[in-house]
Design a protein around this motif. Structure first.
Motif, PDB file in Angstrom:
ATOM      1  N   ASP A   1      33.313  14.085  39.881  1.00  0.00           N
ATOM      2  CA  ASP A   1      32.382  14.122  38.754  1.00  0.00           C
ATOM      3  C   ASP A   1      31.057  13.563  39.263  1.00  0.00           C
ATOM      4  N   VAL A   2      30.091  14.433  39.528  1.00  0.00           N
ATOM      5  CA  VAL A   2      28.857  13.965  40.158  1.00  0.00           C
ATOM      6  C   VAL A   2      28.036  13.064  39.247  1.00  0.00           C
ATOM      7  N   SER A   3      28.314  13.086  37.949  1.00  0.00           N
ATOM      8  CA  SER A   3      27.578  12.212  37.031  1.00  0.00           C
ATOM      9  C   SER A   3      28.047  10.765  37.110  1.00  0.00           C
ATOM     10  N   ASP A   4      29.137  10.536  37.832  1.00  0.00           N
ATOM     11  CA  ASP A   4      29.722   9.205  37.943  1.00  0.00           C
ATOM     12  C   ASP A   4      29.526   8.668  39.362  1.00  0.00           C
ATOM     13  N   ALA A   5      28.820   7.563  39.487  1.00  0.00           N
ATOM     14  CA  ALA A   5      28.494   7.005  40.807  1.00  0.00           C
ATOM     15  C   ALA A   5      29.747   6.712  41.621  1.00  0.00           C
ATOM     16  N   ALA A   6      30.753   6.132  40.990  1.00  0.00           N
ATOM     17  CA  ALA A   6      31.977   5.769  41.714  1.00  0.00           C
ATOM     18  C   ALA A   6      32.691   7.009  42.251  1.00  0.00           C
ATOM     19  N   SER A   7      32.650   8.099  41.484  1.00  0.00           N
ATOM     20  CA  SER A   7      33.291   9.329  41.925  1.00  0.00           C
ATOM     21  C   SER A   7      32.586   9.912  43.155  1.00  0.00           C
ATOM     22  N   VAL A   8      31.258   9.839  43.177  1.00  0.00           N
ATOM     23  CA  VAL A   8      30.503  10.333  44.333  1.00  0.00           C
ATOM     24  C   VAL A   8      30.730   9.430  45.544  1.00  0.00           C
ATOM     25  N   GLU A   9      30.826   8.134  45.312  1.00  0.00           N
ATOM     26  CA  GLU A   9      31.132   7.213  46.412  1.00  0.00           C
ATOM     27  C   GLU A   9      32.512   7.497  46.987  1.00  0.00           C
TER      28      GLU A   9
END
Length: 288
Positions: A62-70
């Motif tokens: 989910d690119v809107s979620d920082a933790a998911s992109v990390e």
């Protein structure tokens, strides 16, 4: 830039331009990390690339979620040890007048289209700058250069992506000149873009879309027709690969169709003239 043996991360990779980019990068010898929020479509895209002999993995993101992109970055480095190409591609839209856009509409579209790019850059830039050469590709839109009616949040996000990309290009030219930047501003492209609401989180549900009358209804009908008759995503992907190799910043994939509108807007801006609507019927005719 050499692509053989490099590692590329592509968001929104399960369909449209993202899927075409993943396939094109894989064909050039990249190991590809496909990221998308739609798990089933992502699995299908990964299976297709592997069947063609490409080395790749899929990561639900989910690119809107920082933790998911990390977590995506961690998985990419865990699998392949580095990242050399980042393609911030994921995008969604809500088609209704600004006066009818809910807080949830703005939150969802800006979360994916703008914050998705911000999270991607914040997370991956340290990895990219550590490589001998690398490249950032931000997929904006021609809507970031010439706004369209019924797309307030989308237009705003894409204009911001253009500005961020230009800023990043200027900064990296001084601080890390071995990292290139491209901003891609495609026009109508065949994709699932008109059905992006299928991936909308329940907590960001907005008001039900209302039927439009008159000019707005015509505008929406033309927009749908443009996408149905739009460019092949593979053609866009080829232009992006050329931009990576040649370190080209501006990638205007529909220059002939949308160039007059971009030029007219710029000229009217300099003259202090009021905005004019984009002639979608003329663009549809030009592309047919």
């Amino acid at each position: 830039m050499e692509l053989e043996g490099r590692v590329a991360v592509v968001t929104g990779a399960a369909s449209g331009i993202g899927r075409a980019l993943a396939a094109a990068l894989g064909e050039q010898g990249c190991r590809v990390v496909l990221a998308d929020i739609e798990a089933a479509a992502l699995d299908a895209a990964v299976a297709e690339l592997r069947a063609a002999g490409r080395e790749c993995i899929g990561v639900v993101t989910d690119v809107s979620d920082a933790a998911s992109v990390e977590a995506l970055a961690h998985r990419a480095e865990q699998a392949y040890g580095a990242v050399h190409v980042l393609c911030n591609n994921a995008g969604v839209s809500v088609r209704r007048p600004v006066a009818e856009q809910s807080i949830e509409d703005w939150s969802w579209v800006l979360g994916v289209d703008l914050w998705g790019v911000i999270h991607g850059l914040r997370t991956f830039l340290p990895v990219l700058t550590a490589q001998p050469e690398a490249h950032v590709v931000n997929i904006a839109s021609v809507a970031g250069l010439v706004p369209f009616a019924l797309g307030g949040p989308y237009n705003a996000a894409k204009a911001a992506v253009v500005a961020i990309s230009e800023t990043l290009y200027l900064e990296l030219a001084e601080l890390a000149p071995h990292v290139g930047v491209s901003v891609v501003c495609p026009g109508a492209t065949r994709s699932n873009f008109n059905t992006s609401a299928r991936n909308r989180p329940r907590h960001q549900d907005g008001a039900s879309e209302q039927p439009d009358a008159g000019a707005l209804a015509r505008q929406k009908e033309l927009s749908r027709a443009l996408i149905e008759a739009g460019a092949d995503p593979a053609t866009i992907a080829d232009q992006v690969l050329a931009a990576i190799r040649q370190r080209t910043f501006w990638v205007l994939t529909h220059r002939s169709e949308y160039g007059p509108a971009i030029r007219s807007r710029t000229e009217r801006m300099l003259e202090g003239a009021n905005p004019l609507p984009v002639d979608l019927a003329a663009i549809l005719a030009a592309g047919s």
